[in-house]
Design a protein around this motif. Structure first.
Motif, PDB file in Angstrom:
ATOM      1  N   SER A   1      -4.606   9.384   1.851  1.00  0.00           N
ATOM      2  CA  SER A   1      -4.585   8.758   0.718  1.00  0.00           C
ATOM      3  C   SER A   1      -5.848   8.539   0.001  1.00  0.00           C
ATOM      4  O   SER A   1      -6.106   8.767  -1.145  1.00  0.00           O
ATOM      5  CB  SER A   1      -3.872   7.464   0.991  1.00  0.00           C
TER       6      SER A   1
ATOM      7  N   ILE B   1       0.516   4.363  -0.979  1.00  0.00           N
ATOM      8  CA  ILE B   1       1.494   5.326  -0.163  1.00  0.00           C
ATOM      9  C   ILE B   1       2.869   4.824  -0.387  1.00  0.00           C
ATOM     10  O   ILE B   1       3.153   4.009  -0.446  1.00  0.00           O
ATOM     11  CB  ILE B   1       0.908   5.240   1.385  1.00  0.00           C
TER      12      ILE B   1
ATOM     13  N   HIS C   1      -3.243   0.533   0.387  1.00  0.00           N
ATOM     14  CA  HIS C   1      -3.228   2.059   0.212  1.00  0.00           C
ATOM     15  C   HIS C   1      -1.808   2.435  -0.703  1.00  0.00           C
ATOM     16  O   HIS C   1      -0.897   2.154  -0.492  1.00  0.00           O
ATOM     17  CB  HIS C   1      -3.102   2.770   1.424  1.00  0.00           C
TER      18      HIS C   1
END
Ligand code: PMT
Length: 398
Positions: free
Chosen positions: A224, A246, A244
Protein backbone atom coordinates in the motif's frame (compact mmCIF):
# COMPACT_ATOMS: atom_id res chain seq x y z
CA UNK A 1 16.52 9.69 -12.25
CA UNK A 2 14.95 12.00 -9.65
CA UNK A 3 13.45 14.62 -11.96
CA UNK A 4 10.56 16.44 -10.23
CA UNK A 5 11.08 14.46 -7.02
CA UNK A 6 10.86 16.55 -3.87
CA UNK A 7 13.09 15.38 -1.05
CA UNK A 8 13.51 16.60 2.51
CA UNK A 9 16.85 15.64 4.04
CA UNK A 10 17.02 15.94 7.82
CA UNK A 11 20.40 15.92 9.57
CA UNK A 12 21.05 15.11 13.22
CA UNK A 13 24.13 15.67 15.30
CA UNK A 14 26.59 12.99 14.24
CA UNK A 15 30.00 12.99 12.62
CA UNK A 16 28.42 11.11 9.70
CA UNK A 17 26.80 14.44 8.77
CA UNK A 18 29.97 15.13 6.81
CA UNK A 19 28.67 12.71 4.15
CA UNK A 20 25.45 14.63 3.57
CA UNK A 21 26.80 17.38 1.28
CA UNK A 22 27.81 14.61 -1.12
CA UNK A 23 24.36 13.02 -0.83
CA UNK A 24 22.69 16.36 -1.56
CA UNK A 25 24.95 16.90 -4.53
CA UNK A 26 24.06 13.53 -6.08
CA UNK A 27 20.33 14.08 -5.63
CA UNK A 28 20.50 17.60 -7.09
CA UNK A 29 22.61 16.40 -10.03
CA UNK A 30 19.98 13.76 -10.78
CA UNK A 31 17.24 16.37 -10.90
CA UNK A 32 15.71 16.25 -7.40
CA UNK A 33 14.51 19.31 -5.54
CA UNK A 34 16.10 19.04 -2.11
CA UNK A 35 15.17 20.98 1.02
CA UNK A 36 17.29 20.55 4.11
CA UNK A 37 16.52 20.77 7.79
CA UNK A 38 18.84 20.02 10.68
CA UNK A 39 18.77 19.82 14.44
CA UNK A 40 20.47 22.86 16.03
CA UNK A 41 23.48 20.80 17.15
CA UNK A 42 23.94 19.20 13.70
CA UNK A 43 25.29 22.60 12.67
CA UNK A 44 28.43 21.77 14.67
CA UNK A 45 29.25 19.05 12.16
CA UNK A 46 28.33 20.63 8.83
CA UNK A 47 27.71 24.26 8.01
CA UNK A 48 24.21 25.26 6.84
CA UNK A 49 25.95 27.44 4.22
CA UNK A 50 27.50 24.34 2.62
CA UNK A 51 24.11 22.64 2.43
CA UNK A 52 22.22 25.69 1.19
CA UNK A 53 24.85 26.30 -1.49
CA UNK A 54 24.49 22.72 -2.75
CA UNK A 55 20.69 22.58 -2.52
CA UNK A 56 20.11 26.19 -3.57
CA UNK A 57 17.53 26.38 -0.80
CA UNK A 58 17.38 27.96 2.64
CA UNK A 59 18.34 25.49 5.39
CA UNK A 60 16.18 25.44 8.52
CA UNK A 61 17.42 24.42 11.93
CA UNK A 62 14.82 26.11 14.08
CA UNK A 63 11.10 26.81 14.20
CA UNK A 64 11.82 30.50 13.80
CA UNK A 65 14.35 32.42 11.66
CA UNK A 66 15.65 35.35 13.67
CA UNK A 67 17.08 37.15 10.61
CA UNK A 68 13.77 37.26 8.67
CA UNK A 69 11.65 37.34 11.83
CA UNK A 70 9.68 34.52 10.23
CA UNK A 71 8.15 31.24 11.36
CA UNK A 72 9.43 28.20 9.46
CA UNK A 73 6.41 26.34 8.19
CA UNK A 74 7.38 22.74 8.97
CA UNK A 75 3.85 21.50 8.21
CA UNK A 76 4.17 22.75 4.64
CA UNK A 77 7.49 20.94 4.31
CA UNK A 78 5.98 17.67 5.56
CA UNK A 79 3.20 17.94 2.99
CA UNK A 80 5.50 19.08 0.16
CA UNK A 81 7.95 16.16 0.22
CA UNK A 82 7.76 12.98 -1.87
CA UNK A 83 10.21 11.40 0.58
CA UNK A 84 11.91 12.40 3.81
CA UNK A 85 15.39 11.06 4.55
CA UNK A 86 16.65 11.42 8.11
CA UNK A 87 20.38 10.96 7.77
CA UNK A 88 22.32 10.66 9.92
CA UNK A 89 19.82 9.79 12.63
CA UNK A 90 21.30 9.55 16.14
CA UNK A 91 20.26 7.34 19.05
CA UNK A 92 18.81 10.46 20.67
CA UNK A 93 16.60 11.41 17.70
CA UNK A 94 15.55 7.78 17.19
CA UNK A 95 14.31 7.70 20.79
CA UNK A 96 12.50 11.03 20.42
CA UNK A 97 10.84 9.97 17.15
CA UNK A 98 9.84 6.67 18.61
CA UNK A 99 8.03 8.44 21.48
CA UNK A 100 6.53 11.18 19.30
CA UNK A 101 8.49 14.07 20.85
CA UNK A 102 8.54 17.35 19.01
CA UNK A 103 11.13 19.75 20.43
CA UNK A 104 13.01 20.56 17.22
CA UNK A 105 12.23 21.15 13.57
CA UNK A 106 13.36 17.68 12.41
CA UNK A 107 10.87 16.04 14.77
CA UNK A 108 8.10 18.45 13.77
CA UNK A 109 8.61 17.77 10.05
CA UNK A 110 8.71 14.03 10.78
CA UNK A 111 5.34 14.23 12.54
CA UNK A 112 3.91 16.28 9.67
CA UNK A 113 5.30 14.11 6.87
CA UNK A 114 2.70 12.45 4.65
CA UNK A 115 5.39 10.82 2.53
CA UNK A 116 7.53 7.73 3.18
CA UNK A 117 10.29 8.36 5.69
CA UNK A 118 13.72 6.73 5.35
CA UNK A 119 16.12 6.78 8.26
CA UNK A 120 19.85 6.05 8.21
CA UNK A 121 21.28 5.55 11.72
CA UNK A 122 24.82 6.52 12.64
CA UNK A 123 26.29 5.83 16.05
CA UNK A 124 28.88 3.82 17.88
CA UNK A 125 28.53 0.03 17.84
CA UNK A 126 27.43 -0.43 21.45
CA UNK A 127 24.80 2.27 21.07
CA UNK A 128 23.61 0.70 17.81
CA UNK A 129 23.20 -2.73 19.31
CA UNK A 130 21.76 -1.51 22.61
CA UNK A 131 18.29 -3.04 23.27
CA UNK A 132 16.69 0.41 23.60
CA UNK A 133 18.05 1.53 20.21
CA UNK A 134 16.93 -1.76 18.66
CA UNK A 135 13.48 -1.31 20.16
CA UNK A 136 13.23 2.25 18.83
CA UNK A 137 14.33 1.16 15.36
CA UNK A 138 11.82 -1.66 15.27
CA UNK A 139 9.07 0.70 16.45
CA UNK A 140 9.81 3.01 13.53
CA UNK A 141 9.85 0.11 11.08
CA UNK A 142 6.51 -1.12 12.43
CA UNK A 143 5.06 2.31 11.71
CA UNK A 144 6.09 1.95 8.06
CA UNK A 145 9.30 4.00 8.14
CA UNK A 146 12.08 2.51 6.05
CA UNK A 147 15.40 1.65 7.66
CA UNK A 148 18.63 2.20 5.75
CA UNK A 149 20.76 -0.04 7.98
CA UNK A 150 24.09 1.14 9.34
CA UNK A 151 27.14 -0.59 7.91
CA UNK A 152 30.15 -2.25 9.49
CA UNK A 153 33.45 -0.43 9.52
CA UNK A 154 35.78 1.80 11.48
CA UNK A 155 33.86 4.13 13.76
CA UNK A 156 34.69 7.63 14.97
CA UNK A 157 35.51 6.19 18.40
CA UNK A 158 38.25 4.05 16.87
CA UNK A 159 36.22 0.89 17.46
CA UNK A 160 35.31 -1.40 14.59
CA UNK A 161 31.78 -2.66 14.05
CA UNK A 162 28.24 -1.88 12.96
CA UNK A 163 27.12 1.73 13.27
CA UNK A 164 28.56 3.62 10.30
CA UNK A 165 25.92 5.45 8.33
CA UNK A 166 25.31 3.94 4.89
CA UNK A 167 27.36 5.56 2.12
CA UNK A 168 25.62 8.29 0.05
CA UNK A 169 25.61 6.14 -3.12
CA UNK A 170 23.87 3.34 -1.25
CA UNK A 171 21.25 5.72 0.13
CA UNK A 172 20.65 7.06 -3.39
CA UNK A 173 20.18 3.50 -4.72
CA UNK A 174 17.61 2.71 -2.03
CA UNK A 175 15.61 5.86 -2.76
CA UNK A 176 15.87 5.26 -6.52
CA UNK A 177 14.60 1.67 -6.12
CA UNK A 178 11.77 2.93 -3.97
CA UNK A 179 10.57 5.40 -6.60
CA UNK A 180 10.95 2.94 -9.46
CA UNK A 181 9.03 0.24 -7.55
CA UNK A 182 6.40 2.78 -6.69
CA UNK A 183 5.95 3.70 -10.33
CA UNK A 184 5.51 0.00 -11.18
CA UNK A 185 3.04 -0.73 -8.37
CA UNK A 186 1.11 2.55 -8.41
CA UNK A 187 -2.54 1.85 -9.16
CA UNK A 188 -2.01 -1.92 -9.45
CA UNK A 189 -4.58 -4.09 -7.71
CA UNK A 190 -2.91 -6.46 -5.28
CA UNK A 191 -4.68 -9.23 -3.43
CA UNK A 192 -2.98 -10.52 -0.27
CA UNK A 193 -4.11 -13.15 2.22
CA UNK A 194 -2.87 -13.28 5.81
CA UNK A 195 -3.22 -15.16 9.06
CA UNK A 196 -4.61 -18.57 9.87
CA UNK A 197 -8.02 -20.01 9.15
CA UNK A 198 -10.10 -21.42 11.99
CA UNK A 199 -12.19 -24.47 11.20
CA UNK A 200 -15.06 -24.71 13.68
CA UNK A 201 -15.64 -27.83 15.73
CA UNK A 202 -18.45 -26.43 17.82
CA UNK A 203 -19.47 -22.88 18.86
CA UNK A 204 -16.36 -22.49 21.10
CA UNK A 205 -13.61 -24.62 19.54
CA UNK A 206 -11.77 -24.79 16.27
CA UNK A 207 -8.94 -26.53 14.43
CA UNK A 208 -6.32 -23.91 13.53
CA UNK A 209 -2.62 -23.06 13.39
CA UNK A 210 -0.18 -20.55 14.89
CA UNK A 211 -0.07 -17.99 12.08
CA UNK A 212 -0.25 -14.49 13.56
CA UNK A 213 -0.88 -12.63 10.30
CA UNK A 214 2.30 -10.55 10.78
CA UNK A 215 3.84 -11.55 7.45
CA UNK A 216 0.70 -10.88 5.41
CA UNK A 217 -0.06 -7.57 7.14
CA UNK A 218 3.55 -6.39 6.65
CA UNK A 219 3.27 -7.23 2.94
CA UNK A 220 -0.07 -5.46 2.65
CA UNK A 221 1.26 -2.31 4.34
CA UNK A 222 4.45 -2.22 2.25
CA UNK A 223 2.44 -2.73 -0.95
CA UNK A 224 0.00 0.00 0.00
CA UNK A 225 2.90 2.35 0.78
CA UNK A 226 4.10 1.71 -2.77
CA UNK A 227 0.87 3.18 -4.09
CA UNK A 228 -0.93 -0.08 -4.94
CA UNK A 229 -4.63 -0.71 -4.29
CA UNK A 230 -4.51 -3.47 -1.74
CA UNK A 231 -7.22 -5.93 -0.74
CA UNK A 232 -6.22 -7.93 2.31
CA UNK A 233 -8.22 -11.03 3.14
CA UNK A 234 -7.30 -12.00 6.65
CA UNK A 235 -8.13 -14.88 8.92
CA UNK A 236 -8.57 -14.31 12.69
CA UNK A 237 -5.64 -12.19 13.87
CA UNK A 238 -4.73 -9.46 16.34
CA UNK A 239 -2.89 -7.51 13.61
CA UNK A 240 -4.30 -4.19 12.41
CA UNK A 241 -3.97 -2.22 9.16
CA UNK A 242 -3.57 1.03 11.16
CA UNK A 243 -3.93 4.12 8.99
CA UNK A 244 -3.08 2.35 5.75
CA UNK A 245 -5.71 2.67 2.99
CA UNK A 246 -6.18 -1.08 2.68
CA UNK A 247 -9.44 -2.83 1.87
CA UNK A 248 -9.46 -5.43 4.64
CA UNK A 249 -11.91 -8.31 4.47
CA UNK A 250 -12.10 -10.49 7.56
CA UNK A 251 -12.86 -14.20 7.23
CA UNK A 252 -12.70 -17.14 9.58
CA UNK A 253 -12.58 -20.41 7.65
CA UNK A 254 -10.86 -21.65 4.50
CA UNK A 255 -14.19 -21.85 2.66
CA UNK A 256 -14.92 -18.20 3.47
CA UNK A 257 -11.40 -17.24 2.39
CA UNK A 258 -11.89 -19.07 -0.91
CA UNK A 259 -15.17 -17.25 -1.56
CA UNK A 260 -13.65 -13.79 -0.92
CA UNK A 261 -10.44 -14.53 -2.83
CA UNK A 262 -12.45 -15.64 -5.88
CA UNK A 263 -14.51 -12.44 -5.74
CA UNK A 264 -11.34 -10.34 -6.11
CA UNK A 265 -9.07 -12.58 -8.18
CA UNK A 266 -10.15 -11.65 -11.72
CA UNK A 267 -9.45 -7.93 -11.24
CA UNK A 268 -6.11 -8.41 -9.45
CA UNK A 269 -2.70 -7.92 -11.06
CA UNK A 270 -0.67 -9.59 -8.31
CA UNK A 271 -1.85 -12.15 -5.76
CA UNK A 272 0.22 -13.09 -2.71
CA UNK A 273 -1.10 -15.99 -0.62
CA UNK A 274 0.71 -15.70 2.70
CA UNK A 275 -2.17 -17.14 4.75
CA UNK A 276 -1.70 -20.44 6.50
CA UNK A 277 -4.90 -22.04 5.25
CA UNK A 278 -6.05 -25.14 7.14
CA UNK A 279 -5.78 -28.16 4.87
CA UNK A 280 -8.62 -29.98 6.69
CA UNK A 281 -11.82 -29.03 8.50
CA UNK A 282 -14.08 -31.05 10.82
CA UNK A 283 -16.62 -32.99 8.79
CA UNK A 284 -19.40 -32.15 11.21
CA UNK A 285 -19.76 -28.97 13.23
CA UNK A 286 -21.74 -29.39 16.44
CA UNK A 287 -24.39 -26.73 17.14
CA UNK A 288 -23.68 -27.01 20.83
CA UNK A 289 -20.51 -27.20 22.89
CA UNK A 290 -19.20 -30.78 22.79
CA UNK A 291 -19.32 -32.26 26.30
CA UNK A 292 -16.39 -34.24 27.68
CA UNK A 293 -18.37 -37.41 28.17
CA UNK A 294 -15.98 -39.93 26.62
CA UNK A 295 -12.28 -40.64 27.26
CA UNK A 296 -11.52 -40.54 23.57
CA UNK A 297 -13.02 -38.17 21.06
CA UNK A 298 -12.55 -39.05 17.40
CA UNK A 299 -12.54 -36.20 14.97
CA UNK A 300 -13.22 -36.83 11.31
CA UNK A 301 -11.68 -34.20 9.09
CA UNK A 302 -12.37 -33.54 5.43
CA UNK A 303 -10.08 -31.81 2.97
CA UNK A 304 -10.42 -28.07 2.39
CA UNK A 305 -10.10 -26.74 -1.15
CA UNK A 306 -6.56 -25.69 -2.05
CA UNK A 307 -7.24 -22.00 -2.77
CA UNK A 308 -3.89 -21.33 -4.38
CA UNK A 309 -4.17 -24.35 -6.65
CA UNK A 310 -7.60 -23.15 -7.81
CA UNK A 311 -6.09 -19.72 -8.56
CA UNK A 312 -3.22 -21.37 -10.46
CA UNK A 313 -5.76 -23.14 -12.69
CA UNK A 314 -7.78 -19.96 -13.24
CA UNK A 315 -4.97 -17.47 -13.71
CA UNK A 316 -4.62 -15.38 -16.86
CA UNK A 317 -2.55 -12.19 -16.50
CA UNK A 318 -2.04 -12.39 -12.72
CA UNK A 319 1.40 -12.74 -11.14
CA UNK A 320 0.77 -15.47 -8.58
CA UNK A 321 2.87 -15.79 -5.44
CA UNK A 322 2.60 -18.59 -2.88
CA UNK A 323 4.35 -19.26 0.41
CA UNK A 324 5.62 -22.65 1.53
CA UNK A 325 6.11 -23.38 5.20
CA UNK A 326 8.24 -26.48 5.58
CA UNK A 327 9.92 -28.48 8.31
CA UNK A 328 11.98 -30.88 6.14
CA UNK A 329 13.07 -31.40 2.51
CA UNK A 330 12.33 -27.72 2.19
CA UNK A 331 13.50 -27.01 -1.32
CA UNK A 332 11.96 -30.17 -2.89
CA UNK A 333 8.60 -29.56 -1.20
CA UNK A 334 8.53 -25.90 -2.19
CA UNK A 335 9.43 -26.72 -5.79
CA UNK A 336 6.66 -29.34 -5.90
CA UNK A 337 4.10 -26.79 -4.63
CA UNK A 338 5.40 -24.25 -7.13
CA UNK A 339 4.72 -26.63 -10.04
CA UNK A 340 1.45 -28.12 -8.76
CA UNK A 341 -0.06 -24.70 -8.09
CA UNK A 342 1.20 -23.08 -11.34
CA UNK A 343 2.92 -20.21 -9.53
CA UNK A 344 5.22 -17.42 -10.69
CA UNK A 345 7.07 -17.25 -7.39
CA UNK A 346 7.17 -19.29 -4.22
CA UNK A 347 8.53 -17.95 -0.94
CA UNK A 348 9.93 -20.71 1.19
CA UNK A 349 10.27 -20.39 4.97
CA UNK A 350 11.49 -23.23 7.13
CA UNK A 351 10.66 -23.82 10.78
CA UNK A 352 14.23 -25.12 11.11
CA UNK A 353 15.57 -21.57 10.70
CA UNK A 354 15.79 -19.62 13.94
CA UNK A 355 13.63 -16.50 13.76
CA UNK A 356 11.61 -17.74 10.78
CA UNK A 357 7.96 -18.63 10.33
CA UNK A 358 4.93 -18.38 12.60
CA UNK A 359 4.25 -15.61 15.07
CA UNK A 360 7.69 -13.97 14.92
CA UNK A 361 8.58 -10.39 14.05
CA UNK A 362 11.32 -11.69 11.75
CA UNK A 363 11.47 -14.16 8.89
CA UNK A 364 14.10 -15.83 6.76
CA UNK A 365 12.96 -16.89 3.31
CA UNK A 366 14.20 -18.20 -0.03
CA UNK A 367 12.59 -17.03 -3.26
CA UNK A 368 12.19 -19.61 -6.01
CA UNK A 369 10.90 -18.62 -9.45
CA UNK A 370 9.94 -20.19 -12.78
CA UNK A 371 13.56 -20.28 -13.99
CA UNK A 372 14.33 -22.18 -10.81
CA UNK A 373 16.40 -19.25 -9.61
CA UNK A 374 16.96 -19.76 -5.89
CA UNK A 375 17.44 -16.54 -3.97
CA UNK A 376 18.06 -16.95 -0.23
CA UNK A 377 17.44 -13.76 1.77
CA UNK A 378 18.91 -13.10 5.19
CA UNK A 379 16.93 -13.00 8.46
CA UNK A 380 15.20 -9.64 8.83
CA UNK A 381 12.03 -8.03 10.14
CA UNK A 382 8.86 -9.00 8.25
CA UNK A 383 8.48 -5.32 7.29
CA UNK A 384 11.94 -5.10 5.70
CA UNK A 385 11.46 -8.46 4.06
CA UNK A 386 8.20 -7.28 2.51
CA UNK A 387 10.02 -4.48 0.68
CA UNK A 388 12.62 -6.95 -0.55
CA UNK A 389 9.95 -9.33 -1.82
CA UNK A 390 8.22 -6.44 -3.59
CA UNK A 391 11.54 -5.39 -5.08
CA UNK A 392 11.88 -8.86 -6.57
CA UNK A 393 8.29 -8.91 -7.87
CA UNK A 394 8.69 -5.47 -9.47
CA UNK A 395 11.80 -6.70 -11.26
CA UNK A 396 9.86 -9.72 -12.54
CA UNK A 397 6.76 -7.87 -13.81
CA UNK A 398 8.34 -4.69 -15.18
O1 PMT B 1 1.38 -15.15 9.99
P1 PMT B 1 2.79 -15.23 10.55
O2 PMT B 1 2.79 -15.63 12.01
O3 PMT B 1 3.55 -13.95 10.30
O4 PMT B 1 3.57 -16.39 9.81
C1 PMT B 1 3.82 -16.28 8.44
C2 PMT B 1 3.68 -17.63 7.75
C3 PMT B 1 4.69 -18.58 8.31
C4 PMT B 1 2.27 -18.17 7.95
C5 PMT B 1 3.90 -17.38 6.22
O5 PMT B 1 5.21 -16.88 6.05
C6 PMT B 1 3.72 -18.66 5.42
O6 PMT B 1 4.61 -19.47 5.25
N1 PMT B 1 2.47 -18.87 4.90
C7 PMT B 1 2.05 -20.10 4.23
C8 PMT B 1 1.83 -21.18 5.24
C9 PMT B 1 1.28 -22.42 4.60
O7 PMT B 1 0.14 -22.71 4.79
O8 PMT B 1 2.10 -23.06 3.82
P2 PMT B 1 1.70 -24.36 2.96
O9 PMT B 1 3.01 -24.85 2.52
O10 PMT B 1 0.82 -25.27 3.75
O11 PMT B 1 0.84 -23.79 1.75
C10 PMT B 1 1.42 -23.44 0.51
C11 PMT B 1 0.64 -22.33 -0.14
O12 PMT B 1 -0.68 -22.77 -0.46
C12 PMT B 1 0.47 -21.11 0.74
O13 PMT B 1 0.64 -19.96 -0.07
C13 PMT B 1 -0.95 -21.21 1.26
O14 PMT B 1 -1.52 -19.91 1.46
C14 PMT B 1 -1.65 -21.95 0.12
N2 PMT B 1 -2.76 -22.82 0.56
C15 PMT B 1 -2.52 -23.88 1.41
C16 PMT B 1 -3.55 -24.71 1.75
C17 PMT B 1 -4.85 -24.48 1.22
N3 PMT B 1 -5.87 -25.26 1.54
N4 PMT B 1 -5.04 -23.44 0.40
C18 PMT B 1 -4.03 -22.61 0.05
O15 PMT B 1 -4.22 -21.65 -0.70
Amino acid sequence: MFRDKKLVIALCSSIAAYKIPQLVRIFVQWGAKVKIIMTPSAKDFVAPLTLSTLSKEVVWSDFYTEKNKSWNNYVELGVWADAMIIAPVTANTLAKISYGQCDNIVLAVYLSARCPVFFAPAMDLDMYRHPSTKENISRLIKRGNILIPAEKGELASGLFGEGRMAEPNHIVTIIKNYFSQRSILKGKKILITAGPTHEALDPVRFVGNSSSGKMGFALAKATSQMGAEVTLISGPTAESIGYHPINQIKVVSALEMLEKVLQHFDTSHIVIMSAAVADYRPENVSNQKIKKETDVLNLRLVKNPDILKILGEKKSQQYLVGFALETNDEYQNARKKFLEKNLDLIILNSLRDTGAGFNKDTNKVTLIDAKNTILPLTLKSKEELSFEILHYICGAIR
